[in-house]
Design a protein around this motif. Structure first.
Motif, short mmCIF file in Angstrom:
data_model
loop_
_atom_site.label_atom_id
_atom_site.label_comp_id
_atom_site.label_asym_id
_atom_site.label_seq_id
_atom_site.Cartn_x
_atom_site.Cartn_y
_atom_site.Cartn_z
N THR A 171 16.00 13.97 -15.28
CA THR A 171 14.86 13.05 -15.32
C THR A 171 15.17 11.78 -14.55
O THR A 171 14.37 11.33 -13.72
N HIS A 172 16.34 11.19 -14.81
CA HIS A 172 16.72 9.97 -14.11
C HIS A 172 16.74 10.22 -12.60
O HIS A 172 16.21 9.44 -11.81
N SER A 173 17.38 11.34 -12.24
CA SER A 173 17.55 11.66 -10.83
C SER A 173 16.21 11.81 -10.13
O SER A 173 16.00 11.26 -9.04
N GLY A 174 15.29 12.53 -10.75
CA GLY A 174 13.99 12.75 -10.13
C GLY A 174 13.22 11.46 -9.92
O GLY A 174 12.62 11.24 -8.86
N ILE A 175 13.24 10.60 -10.92
CA ILE A 175 12.51 9.33 -10.81
C ILE A 175 13.13 8.44 -9.74
O ILE A 175 12.42 7.82 -8.93
N ILE A 176 14.46 8.39 -9.70
CA ILE A 176 15.13 7.54 -8.70
C ILE A 176 14.84 8.05 -7.30
O ILE A 176 14.53 7.27 -6.39
N GLN A 177 14.93 9.37 -7.11
CA GLN A 177 14.68 9.91 -5.76
C GLN A 177 13.26 9.63 -5.31
O GLN A 177 13.02 9.26 -4.16
N THR A 178 12.30 9.80 -6.22
CA THR A 178 10.90 9.53 -5.86
C THR A 178 10.69 8.06 -5.50
O THR A 178 10.01 7.73 -4.52
N SER A 179 11.29 7.18 -6.30
CA SER A 179 11.10 5.75 -6.08
C SER A 179 11.75 5.28 -4.78
O SER A 179 11.16 4.51 -4.01
N VAL A 180 12.98 5.75 -4.53
CA VAL A 180 13.67 5.35 -3.30
C VAL A 180 12.94 5.92 -2.08
O VAL A 180 12.81 5.26 -1.05
N GLN A 181 12.43 7.15 -2.22
CA GLN A 181 11.67 7.73 -1.12
C GLN A 181 10.41 6.92 -0.85
O GLN A 181 10.03 6.72 0.32
N ALA A 182 9.78 6.43 -1.91
CA ALA A 182 8.58 5.60 -1.72
C ALA A 182 8.93 4.29 -1.02
O ALA A 182 8.20 3.83 -0.13
N VAL A 183 10.05 3.69 -1.41
CA VAL A 183 10.48 2.45 -0.77
C VAL A 183 10.78 2.70 0.70
O VAL A 183 10.37 1.93 1.59
N ALA A 184 11.50 3.79 0.99
CA ALA A 184 11.84 4.10 2.39
C ALA A 184 10.57 4.35 3.20
O ALA A 184 10.46 3.90 4.36
N GLY A 185 9.61 5.07 2.60
CA GLY A 185 8.37 5.33 3.31
C GLY A 185 7.58 4.07 3.60
O GLY A 185 7.04 3.89 4.70
N THR A 186 7.52 3.17 2.62
CA THR A 186 6.80 1.91 2.81
C THR A 186 7.46 1.06 3.89
O THR A 186 6.79 0.50 4.76
N LEU A 187 8.79 0.99 3.81
CA LEU A 187 9.53 0.20 4.79
C LEU A 187 9.37 0.78 6.19
O LEU A 187 9.11 0.06 7.16
N SER A 188 9.49 2.10 6.27
CA SER A 188 9.39 2.76 7.57
C SER A 188 7.99 2.58 8.16
O SER A 188 7.83 2.31 9.35
N ALA A 189 6.97 2.71 7.29
CA ALA A 189 5.59 2.54 7.77
C ALA A 189 5.37 1.13 8.28
O ALA A 189 4.74 0.92 9.34
N GLY A 190 5.88 0.14 7.56
CA GLY A 190 5.69 -1.26 7.98
C GLY A 190 6.32 -1.52 9.33
O GLY A 190 5.70 -2.16 10.21
N VAL A 191 7.53 -1.01 9.51
CA VAL A 191 8.22 -1.24 10.80
C VAL A 191 7.49 -0.55 11.93
O VAL A 191 7.27 -1.13 13.01
N GLU A 192 7.08 0.69 11.71
CA GLU A 192 6.43 1.46 12.77
C GLU A 192 5.06 0.87 13.11
O GLU A 192 4.70 0.78 14.29
N ILE A 193 4.33 0.44 12.11
CA ILE A 193 3.00 -0.14 12.38
C ILE A 193 3.16 -1.45 13.12
O ILE A 193 2.40 -1.75 14.06
N GLN A 194 4.14 -2.24 12.76
CA GLN A 194 4.39 -3.49 13.49
C GLN A 194 4.70 -3.20 14.96
O GLN A 194 4.25 -3.90 15.87
N ARG A 195 5.48 -2.15 15.17
CA ARG A 195 5.86 -1.81 16.56
C ARG A 195 4.63 -1.39 17.36
O ARG A 195 4.46 -1.79 18.51
N LEU A 196 3.74 -0.61 16.72
CA LEU A 196 2.54 -0.16 17.41
C LEU A 196 1.58 -1.32 17.67
O LEU A 196 0.91 -1.38 18.72
N VAL A 197 1.51 -2.26 16.71
CA VAL A 197 0.64 -3.43 16.89
C VAL A 197 1.13 -4.29 18.05
O VAL A 197 0.34 -4.81 18.86
#
Length: 408
Positions: A133-159
């Motif tokens: 349970t701990h592992s699944g929640i941590i992996q989902t949360s870190v993946q969400a953080v990585a996705g948000t961070l990655s999206a922000g950087v990529e969108i800034q680059r495209l802008v």
């Protein structure tokens, strides 16, 4: 066999059991206080319905601006808390082994520079997957953080290349998942775990009571005294006849009358605690309550069957523990039923708790039509009736063999 005689056997046996319970506080506690404490304690343990602030560690080997943003995002995640920054693998490994943290997020060197220059920059997650349970929640949360961070950087680059923010967002992620949670949308662990663990624990306690209630008569060589007490004429004289199945059956019903009344109350309390989160139809509540009462009664009779079959209270208790204690693991609540082996499925299907929890989840958590769960109610009713008759037959056999009384 007159109904008066059978009702007399029931009433005298219930009075016999009431006197015993009032004089033996430990047995009374098994009927009254222990299940009450169990229900309230389990509900209190899961009173925090959401899992939050799981501790993780961070090894920041970059210390760049994007890395600092990643650490802030991890700390801002509601399910995570950055317990400590580590500067060596030895420190991080010791923290995981001591369970100070459940995962380490490693931000490698040149992380910020690689991202800003458009190169691949992995964010490494080392997670202790021993805790599912701990592992699944941590992996989902870190993946969400990585996705948000990655999206922000990529969108800034495209802008910066001249694209509008809306176009940049679509260009970065043209396909998105629209997730719709059909049941338990809030991931409420009190609803998920506590409401199903309580019937499982009551099932264990009920089987123990079933074994001890008749088992102590065998152990103390009082089975004949009990039958003689319930099988009397209206004048009060004993009846010198072979043991009657019907008298035994009604006597057993009287003997288990007080535990049945008490566990009916605890079952009502358990369902009352399980239902306030959602609006559940009264038909679903009634169906679930009937199913839970049948499960408790079946548990009493099964405990008695194991004890009478072995002529031993100790063997009866051992058998009830072997069957009831791990039954929750086979019920398909925490581990998918379809993923277990075929032999485990057969064992799971033979356990009454599995069928009750299917009914419980369908009616209280998925709000399925009552008709979906009626076959389970019929099955539990049939199993309870068969168990009652079998218990009476085994009691008659035990009465015919007084030389085997007294075993522990």
């Amino acid at each position: 066999m007159s109904l008066t005689k059978l009702s007399g056997a029931f009433i005298r046996s219930a009075a016999y059991e009431r006197r015993f319970l009032t004089k033996n506080l430990w047995d009374l506690s098994m009927v009254v206080w222990l299940p009450l404490i169990t229900v309230l304690m389990i509900w209190w343990i899961f009173s925090q319905t959401q899992i939050t602030d799981l501790p993780i560690g961070v090894m920041d080997q970059d210390n760049g601006p994007v890395a600092n943003t990643a650490v802030r995002y991890l700390e801002a995640s509601p399910t995570l808390t950055v317990r400590q920054l580590y500067y060596s693998d030895t420190e991080a490994q010791a923290a995981i082994l001591q369970r100070d943290v459940y995962a380490i997020v490693v931000i490698p060197e040149n992380f910020s520079r690689n991202i800003l220059s458009g190169k691949s920059a992995p964010l490494v997650l080392r997670v202790n997957a021993q805790y599912g349970t701990h592992s699944g929640i941590i992996q989902t949360s870190v993946q969400a953080v990585a996705g948000t961070l990655s999206a922000g950087v990529e969108i800034q680059r495209l802008v910066k290349k001249g694209m509008s923010p809306a176009q940049a967002a679509i260009a970065y992620s043209p396909i998105k998942i629209q997730r719709v949670s059909l049941f338990n949308a809030a991931t409420n662990y009190q609803q998920f775990l506590a409401s199903t663990v309580i019937p499982a624990l009551l099932h264990i306690l009920a089987m123990v009571i079933g074994a001890t209630t008749i088992g102590r008569e065998l152990r103390d060589k009082n089975l004949g005294h009990w039958y003689g007490f319930i099988n009397k004429h209206q004048s009060g004289h004993k009846v010198d006849e072979p043991a009657s199945i019907l008298v035994i059956l009604f006597g057993l019903l009287g003997k288990y009358f007080w535990p049945t009344v008490a566990y009916s109350v605890w079952a009502m309390l358990a369902l009352w605690l399980a239902t306030p989160q959602t609006s559940v139809a009264i038909g679903s509540i009634v169906t679930t309550y009937i199913g839970l009462i049948l499960l408790m009664m079946l548990s009493f009779w099964l405990g008695a069957i194991f004890t009478l079959g072995a002529f031993s209270l100790r063997m009866g208790l051992s058998s009830t523990a072997f069957i009831s204690a791990p039954s929750y693991a086979f019920a398909g609540v925490t581990f998918p039923y379809i993923a277990i082996s075929d032999s485990a499925k057969h064992w799971s299907d033979a356990l009454p708790l599995t069928h009750y929890l299917k009914l419980h989840i369908a009616q209280l958590q998925m709000q399925a039509p009552v008709a979906v769960s009626l076959p389970i109610v019929y099955g539990l009713t049939l199993a309870t009736g068969i168990a009652m008759v079998l218990t009476a037959l085994l009691t008659k056999r035990a009465l015919a063999h007084p030389e085997r009384w007294g075993a522990r």
